[in-house]
Design an enzyme around this catalytic site. Sequence first.
Site, PDB file in Angstrom:
ATOM      1  N   HIS A  48       0.846  -1.190   0.000  1.00 58.95           N
ATOM      2  CA  HIS A  48       0.000   0.000   0.000  1.00 58.95           C
ATOM      3  C   HIS A  48       0.881   1.239   0.000  1.00 58.95           C
ATOM      4  O   HIS A  48       2.103   1.161   0.131  1.00 58.95           O
ATOM      5  CB  HIS A  48      -0.990   0.007   1.187  1.00 58.95           C
ATOM      6  CG  HIS A  48      -0.388   0.375   2.510  1.00 58.95           C
ATOM      7  ND1 HIS A  48      -1.136   0.796   3.589  1.00 58.95           N
ATOM      8  CD2 HIS A  48       0.899   0.388   2.951  1.00 58.95           C
ATOM      9  CE1 HIS A  48      -0.342   1.058   4.610  1.00 58.95           C
ATOM     10  NE2 HIS A  48       0.890   0.813   4.255  1.00 58.95           N
ATOM     11  N   CYS A  59       5.623   6.668   4.256  1.00 55.16           N
ATOM     12  CA  CYS A  59       4.467   5.802   3.967  1.00 55.16           C
ATOM     13  C   CYS A  59       3.758   6.207   2.678  1.00 55.16           C
ATOM     14  O   CYS A  59       2.849   5.503   2.222  1.00 55.16           O
ATOM     15  CB  CYS A  59       3.476   5.824   5.128  1.00 55.16           C
ATOM     16  SG  CYS A  59       4.164   5.119   6.633  1.00 55.16           S
ATOM     17  N   HIS A  65       5.017   0.312  -0.373  1.00 52.23           N
ATOM     18  CA  HIS A  65       5.766  -0.623   0.472  1.00 52.23           C
ATOM     19  C   HIS A  65       4.809  -1.711   0.931  1.00 52.23           C
ATOM     20  O   HIS A  65       3.604  -1.616   0.696  1.00 52.23           O
ATOM     21  CB  HIS A  65       6.386   0.112   1.668  1.00 52.23           C
ATOM     22  CG  HIS A  65       5.362   0.751   2.553  1.00 52.23           C
ATOM     23  ND1 HIS A  65       4.743   1.942   2.239  1.00 52.23           N
ATOM     24  CD2 HIS A  65       4.823   0.345   3.724  1.00 52.23           C
ATOM     25  CE1 HIS A  65       3.868   2.250   3.188  1.00 52.23           C
ATOM     26  NE2 HIS A  65       3.892   1.291   4.108  1.00 52.23           N
ATOM     27  N   HIS A 121       3.456  -4.878   3.871  1.00 49.43           N
ATOM     28  CA  HIS A 121       3.353  -5.364   5.251  1.00 49.43           C
ATOM     29  C   HIS A 121       2.831  -6.788   5.231  1.00 49.43           C
ATOM     30  O   HIS A 121       2.070  -7.160   4.335  1.00 49.43           O
ATOM     31  CB  HIS A 121       2.361  -4.543   6.075  1.00 49.43           C
ATOM     32  CG  HIS A 121       2.710  -3.094   6.199  1.00 49.43           C
ATOM     33  ND1 HIS A 121       3.694  -2.650   7.045  1.00 49.43           N
ATOM     34  CD2 HIS A 121       2.196  -1.996   5.589  1.00 49.43           C
ATOM     35  CE1 HIS A 121       3.772  -1.319   6.957  1.00 49.43           C
ATOM     36  NE2 HIS A 121       2.881  -0.902   6.080  1.00 49.43           N
ATOM     37  N   HIS A 149      -1.572 -10.495  -1.151  1.00 49.15           N
ATOM     38  CA  HIS A 149      -0.800 -10.243  -2.370  1.00 49.15           C
ATOM     39  C   HIS A 149      -1.519  -9.294  -3.329  1.00 49.15           C
ATOM     40  O   HIS A 149      -1.634  -9.562  -4.537  1.00 49.15           O
ATOM     41  CB  HIS A 149      -0.408 -11.568  -3.051  1.00 49.15           C
ATOM     42  CG  HIS A 149       0.689 -12.277  -2.318  1.00 49.15           C
ATOM     43  ND1 HIS A 149       0.501 -12.883  -1.099  1.00 49.15           N
ATOM     44  CD2 HIS A 149       1.995 -12.446  -2.622  1.00 49.15           C
ATOM     45  CE1 HIS A 149       1.643 -13.402  -0.689  1.00 49.15           C
ATOM     46  NE2 HIS A 149       2.571 -13.142  -1.586  1.00 49.15           N
ATOM     47  N   GLU A 154      -0.067  -4.141  11.933  1.00 50.91           N
ATOM     48  CA  GLU A 154       0.594  -3.807  10.672  1.00 50.91           C
ATOM     49  C   GLU A 154       2.093  -4.078  10.732  1.00 50.91           C
ATOM     50  O   GLU A 154       2.709  -4.478   9.743  1.00 50.91           O
ATOM     51  CB  GLU A 154       0.350  -2.338  10.319  1.00 50.91           C
ATOM     52  CG  GLU A 154       0.866  -1.960   8.938  1.00 50.91           C
ATOM     53  CD  GLU A 154       0.600  -0.505   8.592  1.00 50.91           C
ATOM     54  OE1 GLU A 154      -0.344  -0.251   7.835  1.00 50.91           O
ATOM     55  OE2 GLU A 154       1.313   0.376   9.089  1.00 50.91           O
TER      56      GLU A 154
END
Length: 138
Positions: free
Chosen positions: A27, A37, A41, A43, A78, A125
């Site tokens: 995201h 952010c 990237h 998580h 994914h 997260e």
Amino acid sequence: MIQQIYPQVAHNYRFELNKDMNFSSAHYIPHSDAGACGRVHGHTYFLNLTIAGNTLDDAGFLVNFSTLKQLIHGRFDHQLLNDLPDIQDIMPSTEKLAERIHELVQEHLNTLPNKAVCLQVFLRETPTSYVIYRGEQS
Ligand SMILES: [Zn+2]
């Protein structure tokens, strides 16, 4: 997360079910306050759902564990969250994702005759950051 103790929700329902799962997603937060952010990237999110109710279905289930996994993992794993129809109109922050997961789970529960409720969404997260969403408090 496996064997983690989650915050408890006080309630008077006869049954409480908790489902753990994880999913890996990318995201970015398209906002000037997001800093790093704002770049794409990923998580590995760890999710715990707390669902409660008073009656079970004919199979003896409050809600089917595998249906919950398909509903959330099947949708978000994914994926680039920003591209998903469920997410594209909101900031894909942990808070907003937890709120959306709550909506998706409760929408599914509303289709079932035993009227279970989603009491809590625990969404981790990172190893040091998580959000809890419990819906509108009545
Ligand atoms: Zn992030």
